[in-house]
Design an enzyme around this catalytic site. Structure first.
Site, PDB file in Angstrom:
ATOM      1  N   TYR A 210       2.535  -6.708  17.388  1.00 43.51           N
ATOM      2  CA  TYR A 210       2.909  -5.865  16.245  1.00 43.51           C
ATOM      3  C   TYR A 210       3.489  -4.538  16.743  1.00 43.51           C
ATOM      4  O   TYR A 210       4.507  -4.058  16.239  1.00 43.51           O
ATOM      5  CB  TYR A 210       1.696  -5.610  15.362  1.00 43.51           C
TER       6      TYR A 210
ATOM      7  N   LEU B 247       0.822  -1.214   0.000  1.00 45.54           N
ATOM      8  CA  LEU B 247       0.000   0.000   0.000  1.00 45.54           C
ATOM      9  C   LEU B 247       0.852   1.258   0.000  1.00 45.54           C
ATOM     10  O   LEU B 247       0.698   2.137  -0.855  1.00 45.54           O
ATOM     11  CB  LEU B 247      -0.926  -0.023   1.227  1.00 45.54           C
TER      12      LEU B 247
END
Length: 375
Positions: free
Chosen positions: A137, A15
């Site tokens: 994460y 992206l």
């Protein structure tokens, strides 16, 4: 850097990576290097070393990461911390060993504590516990920015870490099993509309492009309806996770790319912490005390609720059905607005507002086009 500098964009089909690649190209930087995952596994230390040995890049943009939404983060916790740590250690470590002049590391604003004061400034880092659903994460990304900071302070390198807010845009991930909130919501609402319209040609085309758990456009109507229902997609009805009350900030990916390239070309580590902190050999002067939180937030400084986002997507898609929020499912962090004053002071502001961005994303999704960089 000059226009001939060799720049390695790790994650150049993603992206943000694809948008950064195209932004650099538009500015006349054509000596770009990219590798797909099949060509170069960034979790493989030897493969990364051999790549750096061969290519000898002058600059590196580390936009590659193992990412996903609340569901994926909750299910695959070990993968999220291990794979991201491996990618970061390998790329940042080889950048140092190969004397890379400039490195830009892309993190995420999920690094901030769950209950951080709003809007969240860079100084909120590590002040209280993280949101549990994406803790692994976040820890990996905190380690990445600390690697950049630590190399700079010890060796006088020029590694800059930027922390983008929630991103959306061309080449977004619309796969229901691991996509982020906006593309997942948009696809769910679009498919529910197609079910109501009995437009099976469009449904099958959509499922062929992005199969769900192995179910594609060749599957039976019963199989397709069953798998879509599992993800809250029914005829003219969509069920979304949570209460709809959490507030989120969103940034158009091409704006993020522009901010990233602005920092890469115009901002050095000394600009972030002050030139007076450096010694003659380029490293920081320990006697000046603690130096931390040198990363840069990247966002709009504006927010809306998940429910408001759903209403905006409903209007954009032309959906006339029902949106239901399942409060038994987790909301995640209730608010994640960032303070972008440091970024503004460094000379960059966003351009695309959320209303225009949602329409641009839907137009891209329907077109089926891709803007992946050419090799």
């Amino acid at each position: 850097m000059n226009k001939d500098s060799k720049i390695f964009v790790a994650g150049h089909h993603g992206l943000v990576g694809s948008a950064i690649w195209n932004n650099l190209k538009s500015r006349g930087y054509n000596n770009l290097v990219g590798r797909t995952h099949s060509e170069l596994d960034l979790t493989n230390q030897l493969a990364v070393k051999e790549f750096f040995d061969k290519e000898q890049p002058d600059a590196v943009v580390l936009a590659a990461a193992h990412v996903g939404g609340i569901m994926a983060n909750s299910l695959y916790r070990a993968d999220f911390i291990m794979l991201n740590m491996l990618i970061q250690c390998n790329v940042i470590g080889e950048s140092f060993r190969h004397n890379v002049e400039k490195l830009l590391f892309l993190g995420s604003t999920c690094i901030y504590p769950k209950n951080a004061p709003q809007p969240m400034s860079e100084d909120a880092l590590l002040t209280s516990p993280l949101e549990y659903t994406n803790e692994e994460y976040a820890i990996a990304k905190i380690a990445g920015l600390k690697m950049c900071e630590s190399y700079n302070l010890q060796y006088g390198t020029n590694y800059i870490a930027v922390m983008p807010t929630n991103l959306y845009g061309p080449n977004d991930n619309f796969h229901l099993e691991n996509s982020h909130v906006m593309p997942a919501m948009m696809r769910k609402i679009y498919l529910a509309k197609l079910l109501n319209d009995n437009n099976w040609e469009a449904i099958r085309n959509d499922m062929d492009k992005r199969p769900v758990e192995g179910v594609n456009g060749s599957s039976s109507e019963t199989e397709i309806k069953k798998i879509l229902a599992k993800y809250g997609i029914e005829t003219n009805k969509v069920t979304l996770w949570g209460t709809g009350k959490p507030l989120r900030e969103f940034l158009w990916s091409e704006d993020m790319a522009d901010a990233s390239v602005h920092v890469l070309l115009n901002v050095d580590f000394k600009d972030v912490i002050g030139k007076e902190v450096y010694s003659n050999n380029g490293a920081a002067i320990p006697s000046l005390g603690e130096i931390r939180n040198c990363h840069i937030n990247v966002g709009t400084g504006k927010e809306l609720t998940i429910r408001e986002l759903s209403q905006l997507i409903v209007k954009t898609v032309g959906f006339t059905g029902e949106i239901v929020f399942d409060a038994s499912k987790p909301d995640g962090t209730m608010r994640k607005l960032i303070d972008v004053s440091k970024l503004h002071s460094l000379g960059w502001h966003h351009k695309v507002e959320i209303e225009d961005g949602v329409q641009k994303l839907f137009d891209w999704y329907q077109s089926g086009k891709q803007v992946l960089p050419s090799r």
